[in-house]
Motif scaffolding. Structure first.
Motif, PDB file in Angstrom:
ATOM      1  N   PHE A   1      11.600 -39.513   5.112  1.00 14.48           N
ATOM      2  CA  PHE A   1      10.483 -38.201   4.436  1.00 14.48           C
ATOM      3  C   PHE A   1       9.346 -37.913   6.061  1.00 14.48           C
ATOM      4  N   ILE A   2       9.819 -37.164   7.441  1.00 18.44           N
ATOM      5  CA  ILE A   2       9.419 -36.967   8.655  1.00 18.44           C
ATOM      6  C   ILE A   2       8.329 -35.719   8.245  1.00 18.44           C
ATOM      7  N   PRO A   3       7.376 -35.633   7.719  1.00 20.35           N
ATOM      8  CA  PRO A   3       7.147 -34.146   7.459  1.00 20.35           C
ATOM      9  C   PRO A   3       7.278 -32.627   8.619  1.00 20.35           C
ATOM     10  N   GLU A   4       6.777 -33.506  10.006  1.00 22.11           N
ATOM     11  CA  GLU A   4       6.899 -32.212  10.799  1.00 22.11           C
ATOM     12  C   GLU A   4       8.812 -31.922  10.398  1.00 22.11           C
ATOM     13  N   ASN A   5      10.149 -32.686  10.155  1.00 21.91           N
ATOM     14  CA  ASN A   5      11.147 -31.836   9.567  1.00 21.91           C
ATOM     15  C   ASN A   5      11.460 -31.069   8.387  1.00 21.91           C
ATOM     16  N   ASN A   6       9.993 -30.297   7.541  1.00 23.52           N
ATOM     17  CA  ASN A   6       9.971 -30.302   6.886  1.00 23.52           C
ATOM     18  C   ASN A   6      10.250 -28.608   6.666  1.00 23.52           C
ATOM     19  N   ILE A   7       9.840 -27.384   6.131  1.00 25.43           N
ATOM     20  CA  ILE A   7      10.434 -25.868   6.755  1.00 25.43           C
ATOM     21  C   ILE A   7      10.389 -25.663   5.432  1.00 25.43           C
ATOM     22  N   PRO A   8       9.708 -24.876   4.862  1.00 22.24           N
ATOM     23  CA  PRO A   8       9.770 -23.883   3.783  1.00 22.24           C
ATOM     24  C   PRO A   8      10.873 -22.955   3.945  1.00 22.24           C
ATOM     25  N   MET A   9      11.786 -22.208   2.961  1.00 26.82           N
ATOM     26  CA  MET A   9      13.199 -21.142   3.390  1.00 26.82           C
ATOM     27  C   MET A   9      13.220 -19.937   2.492  1.00 26.82           C
ATOM     28  N   GLY A  10      12.790 -20.892   1.181  1.00 23.19           N
ATOM     29  CA  GLY A  10      12.790 -19.716  -0.439  1.00 23.19           C
ATOM     30  C   GLY A  10      11.833 -19.748  -1.163  1.00 23.19           C
ATOM     31  N   LEU A  11      12.003 -18.890  -2.282  1.00 23.25           N
ATOM     32  CA  LEU A  11      10.890 -18.722  -2.665  1.00 23.25           C
ATOM     33  C   LEU A  11      11.111 -18.451  -4.060  1.00 23.25           C
ATOM     34  N   GLU A  12      11.068 -18.452  -5.503  1.00 22.10           N
ATOM     35  CA  GLU A  12      11.133 -17.752  -6.875  1.00 22.10           C
ATOM     36  C   GLU A  12      10.330 -18.001  -7.111  1.00 22.10           C
ATOM     37  N   ILE A  13      10.098 -17.405  -8.553  1.00 14.33           N
ATOM     38  CA  ILE A  13       9.040 -17.664  -9.366  1.00 14.33           C
ATOM     39  C   ILE A  13       9.172 -17.201 -10.678  1.00 14.33           C
TER      40      ILE A  13
ATOM     41  N   ASN B   1       4.926 -19.907 -14.464  1.00 13.41           N
ATOM     42  CA  ASN B   1       4.204 -21.017 -14.191  1.00 13.41           C
ATOM     43  C   ASN B   1       4.526 -21.809 -13.005  1.00 13.41           C
ATOM     44  N   LYS B   2       5.433 -21.498 -12.051  1.00 13.27           N
ATOM     45  CA  LYS B   2       6.819 -22.450 -11.454  1.00 13.27           C
ATOM     46  C   LYS B   2       7.148 -21.381 -10.095  1.00 13.27           C
ATOM     47  N   LEU B   3       6.104 -21.522  -8.945  1.00  9.34           N
ATOM     48  CA  LEU B   3       6.325 -21.578  -7.574  1.00  9.34           C
ATOM     49  C   LEU B   3       7.506 -21.551  -6.799  1.00  9.34           C
ATOM     50  N   PHE B   4       8.769 -21.641  -6.968  1.00 14.00           N
ATOM     51  CA  PHE B   4       9.943 -22.279  -6.495  1.00 14.00           C
ATOM     52  C   PHE B   4      10.329 -22.583  -5.115  1.00 14.00           C
ATOM     53  N   ILE B   5      10.159 -23.774  -4.294  1.00 17.88           N
ATOM     54  CA  ILE B   5      10.214 -24.136  -3.288  1.00 17.88           C
ATOM     55  C   ILE B   5      11.544 -24.379  -2.491  1.00 17.88           C
ATOM     56  N   THR B   6      12.454 -23.695  -1.467  1.00 16.25           N
ATOM     57  CA  THR B   6      13.525 -24.566  -1.411  1.00 16.25           C
ATOM     58  C   THR B   6      12.985 -25.181   0.138  1.00 16.25           C
ATOM     59  N   VAL B   7      13.567 -26.540   0.316  1.00 18.18           N
ATOM     60  CA  VAL B   7      13.521 -26.930   1.902  1.00 18.18           C
ATOM     61  C   VAL B   7      14.586 -27.282   2.126  1.00 18.18           C
ATOM     62  N   PRO B   8      15.649 -27.097   2.929  1.00 18.12           N
ATOM     63  CA  PRO B   8      17.056 -27.273   3.268  1.00 18.12           C
ATOM     64  C   PRO B   8      17.174 -28.517   4.545  1.00 18.12           C
ATOM     65  N   ARG B   9      17.775 -29.120   4.664  1.00 15.57           N
ATOM     66  CA  ARG B   9      17.582 -30.664   5.218  1.00 15.57           C
ATOM     67  C   ARG B   9      18.490 -29.858   6.324  1.00 15.57           C
ATOM     68  N   TRP B  10      18.073 -29.332   6.931  1.00 10.96           N
ATOM     69  CA  TRP B  10      18.980 -28.728   8.923  1.00 10.96           C
ATOM     70  C   TRP B  10      18.224 -30.308   9.618  1.00 10.96           C
ATOM     71  N   ARG B  11      17.312 -30.895   9.342  1.00 15.18           N
ATOM     72  CA  ARG B  11      17.256 -32.244   9.964  1.00 15.18           C
ATOM     73  C   ARG B  11      17.058 -33.109   8.559  1.00 15.18           C
ATOM     74  N   THR B  12      16.832 -34.992   9.117  1.00 16.47           N
ATOM     75  CA  THR B  12      16.604 -35.724   8.506  1.00 16.47           C
ATOM     76  C   THR B  12      15.109 -35.575   8.178  1.00 16.47           C
ATOM     77  N   GLY B  13      15.101 -36.989   7.144  1.00 17.05           N
ATOM     78  CA  GLY B  13      13.740 -36.726   6.559  1.00 17.05           C
ATOM     79  C   GLY B  13      13.116 -35.317   5.657  1.00 17.05           C
ATOM     80  N   VAL B  14      14.238 -35.277   4.726  1.00 12.00           N
ATOM     81  CA  VAL B  14      14.035 -33.804   4.136  1.00 12.00           C
ATOM     82  C   VAL B  14      13.689 -34.965   2.455  1.00 12.00           C
ATOM     83  N   PRO B  15      12.727 -34.929   2.114  1.00  7.20           N
ATOM     84  CA  PRO B  15      13.629 -36.165  -0.018  1.00  7.20           C
ATOM     85  C   PRO B  15      13.789 -34.961  -0.645  1.00  7.20           C
ATOM     86  N   ALA B  16      13.228 -33.741  -1.162  1.00  8.73           N
ATOM     87  CA  ALA B  16      13.816 -33.436  -1.965  1.00  8.73           C
ATOM     88  C   ALA B  16      13.960 -31.527  -1.212  1.00  8.73           C
ATOM     89  N   SER B  17      14.499 -31.058  -1.990  1.00  6.55           N
ATOM     90  CA  SER B  17      15.004 -29.606  -0.716  1.00  6.55           C
ATOM     91  C   SER B  17      14.758 -28.086  -1.996  1.00  6.55           C
TER      92      SER B  17
END
Length: 439
Positions: A32-44, A47-63
């Protein structure tokens, strides 16, 4: 226009780890490297707002993650991995996780979550790992995995990159998914009923060489992304939808009926079924797009000018004068990256400052990621996409005409026939304006 409200915002993304110790361990091990995580997609979905975080760089624990929208008074919530932490973990024997690196997702009306997994880890690093791209489908009622379909090797090219998905769910048993390949221009069409897919090619899917230059907040770069934005209309009487699409490196919009996409040979034999609609104008490259099936309004991002715009698909002409501006802001809307309309008629937009993240460095003390929302009818109000009669504008104009008429009448002889002429002129003008506004 400024009719969107900010629902969530983050300086950096964080996750709901099992414990504080587990989070610290992830940071120490660089999983987990916080600065390497960026939100890319969303869906609703509910009661859930989904957020995708692609593994473009190391340190993304869940995409693939979600936010519990039932939790109030938290505008920067921690992300909860979906469907579980285990689905994002590499096996002890090195096997890849169930979810590798999705960019964008879609929740259909049949309570299924369609995840288009790009299959790449470390795109922006030297040691990129590539797994076959796949469609992963979850049951949103139970969070169970319904199906994982790996794209056949002949439908994936060396430079393929699957980033966007549209789902035609007119019939839950005969659903079709359309996956856009921005790296090697094409669409992979998937049939839920047959559990099969095929690849469609067309010249309109390719990037425009004169539209490859981008500039966002002082960062100038060249992108040659092919077909990117996808938006599906409501079905027609024959149960076919219209797919509106555009390459990322393009100023133009195109369309095709899904009648020609559901069969590869039919698509190949009907080149002119694909239509060129028109241009958004200079500097108007667009990434994500989405069609609201109820209003028929096509929403799309304008990444170079930090804006979101719209066009009514019922309009026969795709011209700049017929396109509305929903929101533009040089601070809050830097790089709008995804757009959705939920099943309660709300518009949702995600901005993430991606060019700054890619080519510079985000300020961890600043707000970098934002989720906007508004009712669709409010978002398009007083724009070229407005679907409601503008009686407020009409009343204001009619009152102005009446005031002018009264002033003229006051200067005339009360017994003069000119007064009747002025009154008649007021009525005629008001009537004419009412016809124009109603159209």
């Amino acid at each position: 226009m400024d009719q969107l409200s900010i629902t969530y915002q983050w300086s950096q993304l964080d996750y709901q780890f099992p414990s504080a110790e587990a989070r610290q361990q992830a940071i120490d091990s660089k999983t987990f490297i916080p600065e390497n995580n960026i939100p890319m997609g969303l869906e609703i979905y509910e009661n859930k707002l989904f957020i995708t975080v692609p593994r473009w760089r190391t340190g993304v624990p869940a995409s693939l993650n979600y936010v519990d929208m039932n939790v109030k008074n938290d505008t920067s919530p921690k992300l909860i991995p979906y469907p579980s932490w285990a689905a994002h973990s590499i096996g002890s024997d090195g096997t890849p996780p169930e979810v590798i690196s999705p960019f964008r997702i879609r929740a259909d009306k049949c309570h299924r979550l369609w995840v288009l997994d790009n299959g790449k880890i470390g795109n922006l690093e030297n040691d990129t790992m590539k797994y076959p791209p796949a469609l992963i489908v979850y049951d949103l009622k139970t969070d169970d995995l319904l199906r994982k379909y790996t794209f056949p090797s002949d439908q994936v090219k060396e430079d393929s990159g699957f980033a966007n998905i549209a789902v035609e769910d007119n019939d839950c048993d005969k659903t079709y998914a359309y996956a856009a390949d921005l790296g090697n221009a094409g669409i992979v069409v998937y049939s839920w009923e047959n559990n099969d897919s095929w690849r469609i090619k067309h010249h309109y899917f390719h990037p425009d060489p004169v539209a490859c230059d981008f500039s966002v907040k002082g960062h100038n770069f060249s992108w040659t992304d092919a077909i990117f934005g996808l938006g599906l209309s409501a079905p027609n009487a024959e149960n076919f939808s219209t797919l509106y699409f555009h390459p990322m490196a393009s100023f133009d919009e195109f369309s095709v009926s899904t009648e020609y996409l559901r069969n590869q040979s039919i698509a190949d034999d009907n080149f002119f079924a694909f239509r060129h609609l028109g241009s958004r104008g200079p500097n108007a490259q667009s990434s994500a797009s989405f069609v609201d099936p109820k209003t028929g309004v096509l929403f799309y991002s304008l990444v170079n000018i930090n804006a979101v715009a719209c066009w009514r698909t019922s309009n026969k002409e795709y011209l700049m004068k017929n396109q509305g501006r929903i929101y533009m802001n040089e601070t809050t809307m830097i790089y709008p990256t995804d757009i959705k309309v939920d099943y309660n008629d709300n518009l949702w937009i995600l901005s993430n400052r991606m060019p700054i993240w890619m080519y510079g460095k985000l300020d961890p003390e600043d707000i970098n990621f934002r989720v906007f929302s508004a009712k669709v009818v409010d978002a398009i109000s007083h724009t070229a996409c407005d679907i409601t009669p503008r009686s407020d504008i009409l009343d204001k104009f009619v009152n102005k005409v009446k005031n002018v008429g009264n002033k003229i009448a006051d200067k005339l002889n009360p017994n003069s026939a000119a007064i009747n002429k002025v009154s008649l002129l007021t009525v005629i003008l008001s009537w004419a304006v009412a016809i124009i506004v109603s159209k």
